[in-house]
Design a protein around this motif. Structure first.
Motif, PDB file in Angstrom:
ATOM      1  N   PHE A 126     -27.550  64.806  41.846  1.00 48.18           N
ATOM      2  CA  PHE A 126     -27.549  63.551  42.591  1.00 48.18           C
ATOM      3  C   PHE A 126     -26.299  62.708  42.330  1.00 48.18           C
ATOM      4  CE2 PHE A 126     -32.073  64.566  41.906  1.00 48.18           C
ATOM      5  CZ  PHE A 126     -32.422  64.758  43.235  1.00 48.18           C
ATOM      6  N   GLU A 127     -25.399  63.244  41.515  1.00 50.51           N
ATOM      7  CA  GLU A 127     -24.174  62.517  41.198  1.00 50.51           C
ATOM      8  C   GLU A 127     -23.391  62.239  42.472  1.00 50.51           C
ATOM      9  OE1 GLU A 127     -20.481  62.901  38.079  1.00 50.51           O
ATOM     10  OE2 GLU A 127     -21.645  64.662  38.567  1.00 50.51           O
ATOM     11  N   GLY A 128     -22.823  61.059  42.543  1.00 48.15           N
ATOM     12  CA  GLY A 128     -22.053  60.696  43.715  1.00 48.15           C
ATOM     13  C   GLY A 128     -22.839  59.875  44.720  1.00 48.15           C
ATOM     14  N   ARG A 129     -24.132  59.836  44.576  1.00 44.19           N
ATOM     15  CA  ARG A 129     -24.926  58.991  45.473  1.00 44.19           C
ATOM     16  C   ARG A 129     -24.803  57.537  45.036  1.00 44.19           C
ATOM     17  NH1 ARG A 129     -30.037  62.573  47.247  1.00 44.19           N
ATOM     18  NH2 ARG A 129     -28.815  64.424  47.705  1.00 44.19           N
ATOM     19  N   ARG A 130     -24.963  56.649  45.971  1.00 42.38           N
ATOM     20  CA  ARG A 130     -24.759  55.236  45.713  1.00 42.38           C
ATOM     21  C   ARG A 130     -25.679  54.692  44.626  1.00 42.38           C
ATOM     22  NH1 ARG A 130     -25.563  51.043  50.380  1.00 42.38           N
ATOM     23  NH2 ARG A 130     -26.812  52.822  50.988  1.00 42.38           N
ATOM     24  N   TRP A 131     -26.885  55.174  44.555  1.00 40.37           N
ATOM     25  CA  TRP A 131     -27.864  54.665  43.595  1.00 40.37           C
ATOM     26  C   TRP A 131     -27.763  55.333  42.222  1.00 40.37           C
ATOM     27  CZ3 TRP A 131     -30.700  58.653  41.816  1.00 40.37           C
ATOM     28  CH2 TRP A 131     -30.846  59.766  42.644  1.00 40.37           C
ATOM     29  N   PHE A 132     -26.909  56.342  42.094  1.00 43.81           N
ATOM     30  CA  PHE A 132     -26.779  57.061  40.818  1.00 43.81           C
ATOM     31  C   PHE A 132     -26.328  56.080  39.739  1.00 43.81           C
ATOM     32  CE2 PHE A 132     -24.910  60.235  37.883  1.00 43.81           C
ATOM     33  CZ  PHE A 132     -26.005  61.102  37.803  1.00 43.81           C
ATOM     34  N   PRO A 133     -26.990  56.091  38.562  1.00 43.38           N
ATOM     35  CA  PRO A 133     -26.779  55.023  37.575  1.00 43.38           C
ATOM     36  C   PRO A 133     -25.443  55.028  36.835  1.00 43.38           C
ATOM     37  CG  PRO A 133     -28.297  56.660  36.716  1.00 43.38           C
ATOM     38  CD  PRO A 133     -28.024  57.023  38.152  1.00 43.38           C
TER      39      PRO A 133
ATOM     40  N   ARG B 184     -18.718  58.899  37.736  1.00 45.53           N
ATOM     41  CA  ARG B 184     -18.182  60.196  37.309  1.00 45.53           C
ATOM     42  C   ARG B 184     -17.339  60.030  36.046  1.00 45.53           C
ATOM     43  NH1 ARG B 184     -19.242  64.570  35.810  1.00 45.53           N
ATOM     44  NH2 ARG B 184     -17.458  65.819  35.336  1.00 45.53           N
ATOM     45  N   LYS B 185     -16.622  58.918  35.972  1.00 39.15           N
ATOM     46  CA  LYS B 185     -15.781  58.652  34.805  1.00 39.15           C
ATOM     47  C   LYS B 185     -16.648  58.524  33.541  1.00 39.15           C
ATOM     48  CE  LYS B 185     -12.228  55.487  33.152  1.00 39.15           C
ATOM     49  NZ  LYS B 185     -11.445  54.285  33.436  1.00 39.15           N
ATOM     50  N   GLN B 186     -17.766  57.840  33.645  1.00 41.77           N
ATOM     51  CA  GLN B 186     -18.665  57.685  32.496  1.00 41.77           C
ATOM     52  C   GLN B 186     -19.262  59.030  32.095  1.00 41.77           C
ATOM     53  OE1 GLN B 186     -21.076  54.688  34.457  1.00 41.77           O
ATOM     54  NE2 GLN B 186     -20.530  53.191  32.869  1.00 41.77           N
ATOM     55  N   VAL B 187     -19.619  59.832  33.079  1.00 45.63           N
ATOM     56  CA  VAL B 187     -20.176  61.165  32.803  1.00 45.63           C
ATOM     57  C   VAL B 187     -19.127  62.024  32.109  1.00 45.63           C
ATOM     58  CG1 VAL B 187     -21.027  63.293  33.855  1.00 45.63           C
ATOM     59  CG2 VAL B 187     -21.859  61.093  34.680  1.00 45.63           C
ATOM     60  N   ALA B 188     -17.897  61.990  32.596  1.00 45.40           N
ATOM     61  CA  ALA B 188     -16.819  62.780  31.998  1.00 45.40           C
ATOM     62  C   ALA B 188     -16.556  62.345  30.554  1.00 45.40           C
ATOM     63  CB  ALA B 188     -15.546  62.645  32.826  1.00 45.40           C
ATOM     64  N   LYS B 189     -16.615  61.041  30.300  1.00 45.46           N
ATOM     65  CA  LYS B 189     -16.418  60.537  28.944  1.00 45.46           C
ATOM     66  C   LYS B 189     -17.516  61.037  28.010  1.00 45.46           C
ATOM     67  CE  LYS B 189     -15.775  56.279  26.362  1.00 45.46           C
ATOM     68  NZ  LYS B 189     -15.722  54.807  26.432  1.00 45.46           N
ATOM     69  N   ALA B 190     -18.765  60.969  28.466  1.00 42.64           N
ATOM     70  CA  ALA B 190     -19.897  61.441  27.651  1.00 42.64           C
ATOM     71  C   ALA B 190     -19.803  62.943  27.414  1.00 42.64           C
ATOM     72  CB  ALA B 190     -21.216  61.095  28.339  1.00 42.64           C
ATOM     73  N   GLU B 191     -19.434  63.686  28.447  1.00 46.19           N
ATOM     74  CA  GLU B 191     -19.280  65.134  28.306  1.00 46.19           C
ATOM     75  C   GLU B 191     -18.182  65.477  27.306  1.00 46.19           C
ATOM     76  OE1 GLU B 191     -18.596  66.586  32.264  1.00 46.19           O
ATOM     77  OE2 GLU B 191     -20.735  66.538  32.769  1.00 46.19           O
ATOM     78  N   GLY B 192     -17.065  64.772  27.382  1.00 44.11           N
ATOM     79  CA  GLY B 192     -15.963  65.017  26.460  1.00 44.11           C
ATOM     80  C   GLY B 192     -16.360  64.740  25.022  1.00 44.11           C
TER      81      GLY B 192
END
Length: 114
Positions: free
Chosen positions: A37-44, A47-55
């Motif tokens: 569901f990433e990229g949807r307007r309501w997604f909490p 992408r930058k935050q997700v990439a930071k957490a993944e890193g």
């Protein structure tokens, strides 16, 4: 731990640990399937935050799950583990150690064992 007067401490630790572990497992499953569901307007999160957490998770590895007992960082860690497809048996083993140790420590401090 006021209940310790009426119930066995081991059962209280077990019940608290199981509840916390089951909640974290829900987070893992949410993380596993929420990425679609990433990229949807309501997604909490962005992408930058997700990439930071993944890193961060990739840098420090699965052992960070031993910190999942803590406030603030514990819940996001379990979700990121799901997003990054941490094998569930490994996730569950590390989580069980962390969450159970937390409640053993709470019981020890509360009952004056430490």
């Amino acid at each position: 731990m006021l209940m310790a007067e009426h119930y066995h401490v081991g059962l209280l630790v077990l019940a608290a640990s199981l509840g916390n572990i089951l909640g974290a497992c829900v987070n893992w499953f949410l993380g596993r399937f929420i990425a679609q569901f990433e990229g949807r307007r309501w997604f909490p999160v962005t992408r930058k935050q997700v990439a930071k957490a993944e890193g961060w998770y990739r840098r420090y590895g699965r052992w960070t799950l031993l910190l999942s007992w803590g406030p603030i960082i514990g819940e996001p860690l379990t979700i990121v583990a799901g997003v990054l497809r941490e094998p569930f048996p490994v996730f569950l083993a590390l989580l069980t150690v962390a969450k159970t140790a937390r409640y053993v420590a709470v019981a020890a401090v509360t009952l004056g064992w430490m």
